[in-house]
Write a protein that holds these residues in place. Structure first.
Motif: not given
Length: 125
Positions: A104-125, A4-8
């Protein structure tokens, strides 16, 4: 090999917008849900928005009405349109995918997911 590759991500002033993109490759059969999570320093990873075929979309209460998740199955891509950004939206944003059905109860729970991207930083100031 699942990837999984994130951008933006980037820096934006409060009230601004950003669009995150996650492109998936190498998925085994049975992939079910994809979504976005975020993690600020010193905090746990939290679900932001998830999407699954035949199930629909879930958003965290903190982003409802401001963020929109969408999916292009032909391109194996998931998007997160983020509008009216707030300082508290600042975090590393991760794309995630699950190999199978998530209750349904776990759809927003991180441990329910098997694969992850490296992440992309979002900074709001």
């Amino acid at each position: 090999h699942v990837q999984l590759v994130e951008s933006g991500g980037g820096s934006v002033q409060a009230g601004g917008s950003l669009r995150l993109t996650c492109t998936a490759s190498g998925f085994p059969p049975g992939l079910h849900s994809m979504g976005w999570f975020r993690q600020a320093p010193g905090q746990e990873r939290e679900g932001v928005a998830v999407i699954a075929p035949d199930v629909g979309i879930d958003y965290s209460d903190s982003v409802k009405g401001r963020f929109t998740i969408s999916q292009d199955n032909a391109k194996a891509t998931v998007y997160l349109q983020m509008n009216s950004l707030k300082v508290e939206d600042t975090a590393m944003y991760y794309c995630a995918a699950s190999r199978g059905y998530i209750a349904t109860s776990r759809r927003l729970v991180a441990t329910a997911y098997n694969y992850w991207g490296q992440g992309t930083q979002v900074t709001v100031s």
